[in-house]
Enzyme design. Structure first.
Site, PDB file in Angstrom:
ATOM      1  N   GLY A  32       0.841  -1.195   0.000  1.00 27.96           N
ATOM      2  CA  GLY A  32       0.000   0.000   0.000  1.00 27.96           C
ATOM      3  C   GLY A  32       0.869   1.236   0.000  1.00 27.96           C
ATOM      4  N   LEU A  33       0.256   2.377  -0.159  1.00 27.71           N
ATOM      5  CA  LEU A  33       0.993   3.635  -0.191  1.00 27.71           C
ATOM      6  C   LEU A  33       1.675   3.928   1.147  1.00 27.71           C
ATOM      7  CD1 LEU A  33      -1.668   5.858  -2.005  1.00 27.71           C
ATOM      8  CD2 LEU A  33       0.487   5.032  -2.991  1.00 27.71           C
ATOM      9  N   SER A  34       2.696   4.763   1.112  1.00 24.94           N
ATOM     10  CA  SER A  34       3.313   5.239   2.339  1.00 24.94           C
ATOM     11  C   SER A  34       2.254   5.960   3.171  1.00 24.94           C
ATOM     12  CB  SER A  34       4.462   6.199   2.007  1.00 24.94           C
ATOM     13  OG  SER A  34       5.030   6.723   3.188  1.00 24.94           O
ATOM     14  N   GLY A  37      -0.738   2.570   6.528  1.00 25.88           N
ATOM     15  CA  GLY A  37      -0.894   1.853   7.792  1.00 25.88           C
ATOM     16  C   GLY A  37      -0.296   0.460   7.794  1.00 25.88           C
ATOM     17  N   LYS A  38       0.537   0.144   6.826  1.00 23.87           N
ATOM     18  CA  LYS A  38       1.106  -1.206   6.704  1.00 23.87           C
ATOM     19  C   LYS A  38       1.874  -1.632   7.957  1.00 23.87           C
ATOM     20  CE  LYS A  38       3.530  -0.036   3.125  1.00 23.87           C
ATOM     21  NZ  LYS A  38       3.087   1.390   3.137  1.00 23.87           N
ATOM     22  N   SER A  39       2.863  -0.852   8.331  1.00 20.48           N
ATOM     23  CA  SER A  39       3.705  -1.213   9.480  1.00 20.48           C
ATOM     24  C   SER A  39       2.929  -1.133  10.787  1.00 20.48           C
ATOM     25  CB  SER A  39       4.939  -0.310   9.542  1.00 20.48           C
ATOM     26  OG  SER A  39       5.789  -0.537   8.434  1.00 20.48           O
ATOM     27  N   SER A 107       6.048  -1.700  -2.094  1.00 20.98           N
ATOM     28  CA  SER A 107       6.086  -2.653  -3.224  1.00 20.98           C
ATOM     29  C   SER A 107       5.088  -2.261  -4.315  1.00 20.98           C
ATOM     30  CB  SER A 107       5.835  -4.083  -2.742  1.00 20.98           C
ATOM     31  OG  SER A 107       4.722  -4.198  -1.876  1.00 20.98           O
TER      32      SER A 107
END
Length: 222
Positions: A32-34, A37-39, A107
């Protein structure tokens, strides 16, 4: 490419490691975009599964990896591809070890993510394993790679901007910034295993969905 090399098999098989850990090795690939909320979700899921479910996990974070393993890479298309290729190989090793991997990377290119999926899902049962039981045959068909699309549009991510990167990209201090720069598009997943819209879901809601997915999919017990 190196030649005259042979893979050395150990005495402990993947299925034996998984039985010891009482879990299935798998990679959850958060894309997903920076600022999407991935991390944040990955580390919250890690806390939930380690402390409440007693599982063995490891979080691979995009920035953290660039402090060591990939510190020689930049952010051009070629370096981005090599970044993901290396991470895919690391995920493959962790997954074979029976660990649940939470990989949080922008990614942006679909082709790169698909290559990691192909790498992990091509991993076959260890030739040293005993003949599989019916349960093991089912387990062999279980996916090693689960794509999790952490969905949030540019406007939402830019409003959050936890690292101040969007602001820098807008004034030209950061070149080739995904989702902002014309030469750095984000190619959204077409068929992810799970989509988490962080514009409407809380972190707790996202973690709950992920735990349910892993539990029903048979990853949290052997």
């Amino acid at each position: 490419m190196a030649t005259n090399i042979t893979w050395h098999h150990g005495h402990i098989t993947r299925s034996e490691r998984e039985r010891q850990l009482n879990q299935r090795g798998v990679t959850l690939w958060f894309t997903g975009l920076s600022g999407s909320g991935k991390s944040t979700i990955a580390t919250a899921l890690e806390r939930e599964l380690v402390w409440k479910h007693k599982k063995a996990l490891y979080v691979l974070d995009g920035d953290n990896i660039r402090h060591g393993l990939n510190k020689d890479l930049g952010f051009g298309p070629g370096d981005r591809q090599e970044n993901i290729r290396r991470i895919g190989e690391v995920c493959n090793l962790f997954t074979d070890a029976g660990i649940i991997v939470l990989a949080a990377f922008v990614s942006p290119y679909k082709e790169d993510r698909d290559k990691v999926r192909a790498l992990l899902d091509a991993s076959e049962r260890d030739p040293n394993d005993e003949a599989p039981s019916s349960n093991q045959v089912i387990s062999k068909r279980r996916k090693n790679f689960l794509e999790v699309f952490v969905q949030a549009d540019v406007a939402t991510c830019e409003q959050r901007d936890p690292k101040g990167l969007y602001k820098k990209a807008r004034i030209g201090e950061i070149k080739s910034f995904t989702g902002v720069s014309p030469d750095a598009p984000f190619e959204a997943p077409e068929r992810p295993e799970l989509t988490l819209n962080t514009g409407t879901l809380s972190v707790e809601d996202c973690v709950s969905q992920l735990v349910e997915y892993l539990n029903t999919g048979g990853y949290l017990a052997v």
